[in-house]
Design an enzyme around this catalytic site. Structure first.
Site, PDB file in Angstrom:
ATOM      1  CG  LEU A   1      -2.065  -0.937   1.368  1.00  0.00           C
ATOM      2  CD1 LEU A   1      -2.797  -0.695   2.688  1.00  0.00           C
ATOM      3  CD2 LEU A   1      -3.023  -0.808   0.206  1.00  0.00           C
ATOM      4  CG  ASP A   2       0.447   4.325  -2.901  1.00  0.00           C
ATOM      5  OD1 ASP A   2       1.253   3.491  -3.350  1.00  0.00           O
ATOM      6  OD2 ASP A   2      -0.387   4.933  -3.605  1.00  0.00           O
ATOM      7  NE  ARG A   3       5.891   7.798   5.224  1.00  0.00           N
ATOM      8  CZ  ARG A   3       7.022   8.438   5.491  1.00  0.00           C
ATOM      9  NH1 ARG A   3       7.882   8.677   4.526  1.00  0.00           N
ATOM     10  NH2 ARG A   3       7.291   8.819   6.726  1.00  0.00           N
TER      11      ARG A   3
END
Length: 337
Positions: A165-167
């Site tokens: 997942l993106d940060r």
């Protein structure tokens, strides 16, 4: 051709060191003997070594294998040899480049992640990842979710991300605690049989009829080193399914299901339609983000709401991550007008 497994017997005494088999490599010791747990059965010996010889170049790992400095059950093996449960691996002393000590997870972060665990059974872990926490260290980030989990569960010989997942994205993320689970679920991902559903707040009025976005995506790296993604005919095929859940004045709450798993896919496809995600620092205009900040939004409004998959035994698992309170508050503010 697969290497023939060496015969299993106790390691002989070594002039540099003698030790009972264990599952941890001590970089400050001499020769070490590591026993292979069942969770790592099937892993190639080169990858097994690379995971333990932190900072050692891969070329050095292959060199000690070729020279026979690494032994499995007292026999030489090739890099492609697949380990079996109970194998005893002789690891020679290997100097790695000087590195800063690994950061220790603070009590506050440990508690936050511990409270975010949604599912932990049969080798699969699902965590409701907080926004702002990277999934792994690197690129200026010393501590990510995977490092936190490994410190939380030091007795687990295997903890690996199933996907990412993106940060800035919150929500459900799957982590494997068994190699068999990792390989199985990732194969299911490639076959399109893993369900992933997101909640996203799009700026503006989502156009009617745009339920599926198929636009090829290409990664770009700016001079500053920042990674951006754009729609480009030379990019990789990408598909996202969108569904309108609720309309507000100046915003639309969407369900988004990525069919493919490209970097920043939902964010860039929403931007491509003309409705970038609220609070997106990369793909939404500053003036749009300022408007949503005035409504209480301080982060990207993208949340991994649900993941589902089958386990190696065929059982179906579906886990839902509740929407964070700060995003619920933004939706309520939009409903109140």
């Amino acid at each position: 051709m697969r290497s023939k497994p060496p015969s299993k017997s106790a390691p002989a005494a070594d002039s540099a060191a003698t030790a009972a088999p264990s599952d941890r490599w001590n970089p400050d010791g001499g020769v070490q003997f590591l026993s292979v747990p069942a969770e790592l059965a099937g892993q190639r010996i080169d990858n097994f070594l690379q995971a333990r010889l932190k900072g050692v170049p891969r070329s050095r790992v292959y060199r000690i294998l070729r020279k026979g400095e690494v032994r499995v059950n007292k026999g030489r093996v090739k890099a492609e040899y697949k380990l079996q449960a109970g194998d005893v691996v002789r690891v020679p002393p290997v100097r790695s480049p000087a590195q800063a000590p690994a950061p220790v997870v603070g009590d506050q972060l440990r508690k936050l992640v511990e409270e975010s665990i949604l599912y932990d059974e049969r080798g699969l872990l699902v965590v409701n990842k907080p926004a702002g926490l990277a999934v792994h260290g690197g690129s200026g980030v010393r501590l990510g979710l995977i490092e936190v989990l490994r410190q939380m569960f030091p007795q687990s010989p295997f903890i690996e991300l199933v996907h990412r997942l993106d940060r800035d994205t919150s929500g459900a993320i799957m982590v494997a605690r068994k190699r068999a689970v990792l390989l199985h679920v990732q194969a299911e991902l490639r076959a399109g049989r893993v369900g992933k559903s997101y909640l996203a707040l799009a700026a503006g009025k989502w156009p009617r009829g745009h339920r599926v976005v198929e636009a090829p995506l290409r990664k770009n790296t700016l001079k500053s080193g920042e990674r951006m993604v754009s729609v480009n005919p030379e990019g990789k095929p990408s598909e996202t399914r969108f569904r309108v859940l609720e309309r507000f004045r100046g915003a639309t709450l969407m369900a988004a299901e990525p069919v493919t798993g490209r970097t920043h896919q939902i964010r860039v496809h929403a931007q491509f339609i003309g409705c970038p995600l609220a609070g997106d620092p990369k793909y939404a205009p500053d003036e749009v983000n300022r408007e949503f900040r005035a409504r209480g939004l301080k982060r990207l409004f993208l949340h991994s709401q649900r993941v589902s998959c089958t386990l190696p035994d065929g059982d179906q698992v579906e886990v839902e991550a509740p929407l964070p309170a700060e995003l619920q508050a933004v939706l309520q503010a939009l409903r109140d007008g």
